[in-house]
Every structure is written in C-alpha cells, then in structure tokens.
Write a protein that holds these residues in place. Structure first.
Motif, PDB file in Angstrom:
ATOM      1  N   THR A 164       0.757  -1.298  -0.034  1.00 47.55           N
ATOM      2  CA  THR A 164      -0.040  -0.028  -0.021  1.00 47.55           C
ATOM      3  C   THR A 164       0.890   1.361  -0.089  1.00 47.55           C
ATOM      4  O   THR A 164       0.712   2.053  -0.889  1.00 47.55           O
ATOM      5  N   VAL A 165       1.761   1.446   0.911  1.00 47.16           N
ATOM      6  CA  VAL A 165       2.739   2.617   1.026  1.00 47.16           C
ATOM      7  C   VAL A 165       3.531   2.782  -0.273  1.00 47.16           C
ATOM      8  O   VAL A 165       3.466   3.924  -0.523  1.00 47.16           O
ATOM      9  N   LEU A 166       3.934   1.737  -0.751  1.00 42.03           N
ATOM     10  CA  LEU A 166       4.887   1.931  -2.070  1.00 42.03           C
ATOM     11  C   LEU A 166       3.989   1.894  -3.376  1.00 42.03           C
ATOM     12  O   LEU A 166       4.563   1.479  -4.367  1.00 42.03           O
ATOM     13  N   LYS A 167       2.746   1.934  -3.167  1.00 38.00           N
ATOM     14  CA  LYS A 167       1.701   2.216  -4.362  1.00 38.00           C
ATOM     15  C   LYS A 167       1.878   0.981  -5.247  1.00 38.00           C
ATOM     16  O   LYS A 167       1.802   1.140  -6.410  1.00 38.00           O
ATOM     17  N   SER A 168       1.751  -0.222  -4.737  1.00 37.88           N
ATOM     18  CA  SER A 168       1.557  -1.630  -5.452  1.00 37.88           C
ATOM     19  C   SER A 168       2.730  -1.754  -6.492  1.00 37.88           C
ATOM     20  O   SER A 168       2.447  -2.416  -7.364  1.00 37.88           O
ATOM     21  N   ASP A 169       3.958  -1.212  -6.096  1.00 36.59           N
ATOM     22  CA  ASP A 169       5.073  -1.387  -6.592  1.00 36.59           C
ATOM     23  C   ASP A 169       5.546  -2.886  -6.526  1.00 36.59           C
ATOM     24  O   ASP A 169       6.244  -2.858  -5.471  1.00 36.59           O
ATOM     25  N   LEU A 170       5.206  -3.790  -7.469  1.00 37.00           N
ATOM     26  CA  LEU A 170       5.417  -5.340  -7.045  1.00 37.00           C
ATOM     27  C   LEU A 170       6.986  -5.428  -6.958  1.00 37.00           C
ATOM     28  O   LEU A 170       7.492  -6.547  -6.170  1.00 37.00           O
ATOM     29  N   LEU A 171       7.926  -4.697  -7.581  1.00 40.80           N
ATOM     30  CA  LEU A 171       9.328  -5.091  -7.584  1.00 40.80           C
ATOM     31  C   LEU A 171      10.068  -4.186  -6.410  1.00 40.80           C
ATOM     32  O   LEU A 171      11.362  -4.241  -6.432  1.00 40.80           O
ATOM     33  N   SER A 172       9.212  -3.594  -5.591  1.00 35.47           N
ATOM     34  CA  SER A 172      10.078  -2.957  -4.386  1.00 35.47           C
ATOM     35  C   SER A 172      10.417  -4.161  -3.582  1.00 35.47           C
ATOM     36  O   SER A 172       9.636  -5.109  -3.224  1.00 35.47           O
ATOM     37  N   PRO A 173      11.820  -3.974  -3.055  1.00 37.33           N
ATOM     38  CA  PRO A 173      12.370  -5.040  -2.177  1.00 37.33           C
ATOM     39  C   PRO A 173      11.146  -5.636  -1.120  1.00 37.33           C
ATOM     40  O   PRO A 173      11.264  -6.758  -0.781  1.00 37.33           O
ATOM     41  N   SER A 174      10.745  -4.667  -0.299  1.00 40.17           N
ATOM     42  CA  SER A 174      10.133  -5.048   0.968  1.00 40.17           C
ATOM     43  C   SER A 174       8.888  -5.838   0.552  1.00 40.17           C
ATOM     44  O   SER A 174       8.263  -6.756   1.114  1.00 40.17           O
ATOM     45  N   VAL A 175       8.259  -5.420  -0.807  1.00 37.75           N
ATOM     46  CA  VAL A 175       6.981  -6.325  -1.172  1.00 37.75           C
ATOM     47  C   VAL A 175       7.512  -7.570  -1.667  1.00 37.75           C
ATOM     48  O   VAL A 175       6.637  -8.710  -1.296  1.00 37.75           O
ATOM     49  N   ILE A 176       8.548  -7.894  -2.232  1.00 33.40           N
ATOM     50  CA  ILE A 176       8.957  -9.099  -2.774  1.00 33.40           C
ATOM     51  C   ILE A 176       9.278 -10.114  -1.548  1.00 33.40           C
ATOM     52  O   ILE A 176       8.986 -11.062  -1.475  1.00 33.40           O
ATOM     53  N   VAL A 177      10.084  -9.565  -0.483  1.00 29.53           N
ATOM     54  CA  VAL A 177      10.426 -10.281   0.617  1.00 29.53           C
ATOM     55  C   VAL A 177       9.303 -10.805   1.342  1.00 29.53           C
ATOM     56  O   VAL A 177       8.971 -11.916   1.879  1.00 29.53           O
ATOM     57  N   SER A 178       8.392 -10.014   1.890  1.00 28.08           N
ATOM     58  CA  SER A 178       7.242 -10.129   2.593  1.00 28.08           C
ATOM     59  C   SER A 178       6.290 -11.235   2.026  1.00 28.08           C
ATOM     60  O   SER A 178       5.642 -11.799   2.580  1.00 28.08           O
TER      61      SER A 178
END
Length: 460
Positions: free
Chosen positions: A20-34
């Motif tokens: 949510t915070v990173l605006k649905s950016d799927l390739l952001s590191p934290s989105v990937i890891v979580s």
C-alpha cells in the motif's frame, strides 16, 4: 499460543503495508520479501500436522523482526526518494535510442551462439574428466558430478580457470541478451521486429543447458525472476513509473508460480533427481520447509565456527581465499540437514539463518538493513529517478540479476552465491557484453566498435 499463525498474520501485515505505502510497486524489495515469506509460511501452515510443527516464540520473533526490518528500511528509502523530483527534461537522441528498439547484428549474435555451443561442449568434457567417467555416458557423468557438489569443495572449484571464466562470460552474454529481448519486445513497432527479437532468446538457452548439466533448478528460478523483473522495469520506464499495473503483475506472478511449481517437480525427474515423496509433499518441503527448518535451528542450533569470520554467510569468498592459499580449509557452503518427516529432510533455512548464526541477532539486523538498503537505494533513487539511457539500463539489468537474492529469501540466503569472486567477474562481463550489444559491429569481415547508429535505432 500457536505462534505459526502469529507469524502468518504478522507477515500479512508487513506485505499489505509495503504494497500500500509503495503504491502497489511489485518490484519494491520489501514487497518481494514479505510476499515470498507469506507464501512459504502459508505452505508450512498447510503441513502443520504432517510436519508436527510446534513453532517457537523465539523463531517467530526473529523472523518477524527480520521481515519488518526489511520493510521499514525499504519504506524509509522510498520516503526520501520521493523528495527527489523526477527528471522531466527532454531526452537526448542517444538516450532515447538506448532505451528503445535495438537492431540485431546477426553476424555478431551467430558468433557468440557458436561460442556458447563450444562452451557447453568444453564444460561437459571437463566435468567428465573431473569425475573420471566415460564421456559418452551422460547419465552416469552427471550423476557422479552432482554427488561431488554436496561436499566441502564443489566440482566448480576444480574446474580449470579458462573454462570458469568462459562460463562466466557466456552466462553474462546470455543475461544481457535476455534483457535486450525484453526491451525489444516492449518497443517493437512491427511484427517483423518482434520476430527478429526472438533470436535474442537463443543465447539464453546456454543458461538452461548449464542448469541441466549441473542439475540446478534454482538457476531456472533465477532466469524466470530475471525475465519477469526486466519486463516490469522496462514497461514502467516506458510509462514513466505511473505504477498502474501492480495488481496486474501480481496476478501474473501468481499464475507463473502456479505453473512453475508443478513444473519444478517435473524438472527433478528430467534431471534424474527422482524424489521419494509425492509431488505435493516434495513441493511443499521445498517452498515451505525452510520455515520449519528455521524453527528447528532456533531450538537446536549447531556450534558456531569461531575460527572463521562469516563462515556461513561469506562461504563464497572462502573459495578465493582457499585458491590463494590464505586459508587451508574451506567451510562447507551446505548447511546441516534436518528432518520434516521420517522420509523428508532438507537444509534450507530462509534468508536469516546464516547471518544469525555468524553474527548473532544484532549482526543479522545490520546485515538485513545493508542488503535491504542497497536494493532500495538502487531501485527507488536510481532506477525510478534516472533519465532513460545506457547507464540506467545497465543498472536495471544488474538489479534484475541480483533480484533472486530477494525472491528466494523465504527459502535460502544466497549470499554464498552473490558475495563471491565469481559473481564479481560475471558482473564485469555483463558490463562488457552490454557494450558489445550496443557498440560492437561487424561489416566486411571487420569487427569494430562505434557509438553512432543508423535509421534512428541502436544497432547491435
């Protein structure tokens, strides 16, 4: 209290917050890891009774601390990157060309494909000589070679230097070729250009051939991650990072995962690694077994190697030190096996086991911040903010190359592979091959380098 469910819901919180915070950016590191941890934990939960999981509070706290550290680091980096205005100045012609369709210099491409065929042959012949089998008995040769890879010294350590460097160069060329393919596919204006771009997939077959020889399905995961990430970044670059396709790519990623997971089992059969378990049990142990193994490690940790700094985390560096004669014995990069059931065992422990064993909880947190910060700074400050051009493309290529470090985080810590002299050499070759793709030309029997292009396109 059932701490496995606490871990699951904590990971959901981390993923939803980051997404949510990173605006649905799927390739952001934290989105990937979580995200990958969420999948692995869900698989572990589905096998809770069969694996007799009684998750400990300490293991839960450490995993949540690591995941949250990754998320907070990434979100903080993104917050500061937002303060930097996006570049909106008019692009130069060279920058526009370097991010557009790349003309394919077929003679150069054919030459390197021939080099790859020779490289595959030499690589296999060398392996047959190492293991001492009949070169014509492919099945026996590969079976014995794989057996040598589970000891303290891998077969790659005994491969001659020329072939090691040749393999690294050809791997680099293959990855650059796949990246240019993704760029061309996104920027092709005609069906003819798309058909011509398909030839760039041929060098990528070298990676699959080496995977088959080494019986390494993990490398296939890296290839899929690389292509997916390259396609995502190139599309977002083209659309000036409006981030309109995050949910769409999430669905695509889940579909790819749904197809690849059973294919992963079939690859084991093709590579003559016949599992003893059923397909579901085998895949479950690979995807979710690391979560239980980490719990087992916390409850019964092995003795720490006090004589070697970063014995588990930096095992890849020790190969170089051993060759230079600076150390006499190299610690094994393979961790101890633990049992999930009476017939299923494994030695994968998630991203956090190796730094935790080497540096304790404080060192694990610092290591996590360092890796998360590195990926986040490159992604948010440079890839998303830099103007299109060769520099940005090369940086994006490197990001895609190292991204499996994050996509495999819930399974294994890949510092052993990436923090090594071999990876440093391969990164140098990637830069060289990128220059070859953009500036090397062949005309009238002469190979030369030139920056200028014709027809408004970059020729390679």
């Amino acid at each position: 209290m059932d701490y496995l469910y606490v871990l699951f819901f904590g990971c959901i919180l981390a993923f939803v917050t980051a997404f949510t915070v990173l605006k649905s950016d799927l390739l952001s590191p934290s989105v990937i890891v979580s995200g990958v941890f969420l999948i692995s934990i869900a698989v572990a939960m589905s096998n809770k009774s069969r694996w007799n999981i009684l998750y400990s509070r300490e293991a839960t706290n450490i995993l949540l601390l690591g995941i949250m550290t990754f998320a907070i680091t990434d979100i903080v980096c993104n917050f500061f990157s937002v303060c930097i205005p996006s570049k909106t100045i008019k692009l130069s012609k060279s920058a526009a060309k370097s991010s557009g369709y790349v003309l394919i210099q077929k003679n150069v491409l054919h030459f390197f494909v021939l080099c790859e065929l020779i490289g595959i042959g030499l690589y296999y012949v060398n392996i047959a000589q190492i293991v001492g089998t009949n070169i014509l008995d492919v099945q026996a040769t590969l079976a014995v070679y794989r057996a040598t890879q589970v000891g303290s010294v891998t077969a790659e350590d005994t491969t001659n230097v020329f072939l090691t460097f040749l393999n690294r160069f050809l791997r680099a060329y293959a990855y650059v070729s796949l990246f240019i393919f993704c760029q061309n596919w996104r920027n092709a204006n005609t069906k003819q250009q798309r058909r011509e771009s398909l030839s760039l997939l041929v060098p990528g077959l070298y990676l699959l051939a080496i995977c088959f020889i080494n019986s390494s399905r993990g490398e296939i995961i890296k290839i899929i991650t690389f292509v997916f990430a390259a396609n995502y970044i190139i599309r977002e670059n083209k659309e000036k990072w409006k981030r309109k396709h995050g949910v769409k790519y999430l669905v695509v990623a889940l579909k790819v995962l749904a197809v690849f997971i059973p294919a992963f089992y079939l690859l084991a059969l093709i590579m003559n690694r016949v599992p003893k378990e059923t397909m579901i049990d085998y895949l479950s142990s690979y995807v979710g077994g690391s979560i239980q193994h980490f719990n087992q490690y916390i409850l019964n940790p092995p003795a720490k190697d006090a004589g070697t700094f970063g014995a588990e985390t930096f095992a890849g560096v020790q190969s170089l030190l051993l060759r230079l004669g600076l150390i006499q014995v190299k610690a094994s990069s393979h961790l101890e096996f633990r049992w999930l059931t009476t017939t299923t065992h494994g030695n994968i422990y998630t991203f956090f086991r190796r730094p935790l064993q080497d540096f304790a909880i404080g060192g694990m947190i610092l290591f996590t911040i360092f890796i998360a910060g590195g990926f986040s700074i490159i992604y948010h400050f440079f890839i998303q903010k830099m103007l299109p051009g060769k520099g940005k493309n090369l940086l994006s290529l490197y990001y895609c190359y190292f991204l499996p470090w994050l996509t495999m985080a819930s399974i294994e810590q890949l510092s052993v592979s990436y923090i090594s002299i071999g990876t440093a050499v391969e990164c140098f070759f990637i830069m060289v091959c990128y220059k070859i793709f953009y500036e090397m030309k062949y005309r009238n029997g002469v190979i030369y380098f030139a920056g200028k292009t014709r027809s408004g396109m970059r020729e390679v």
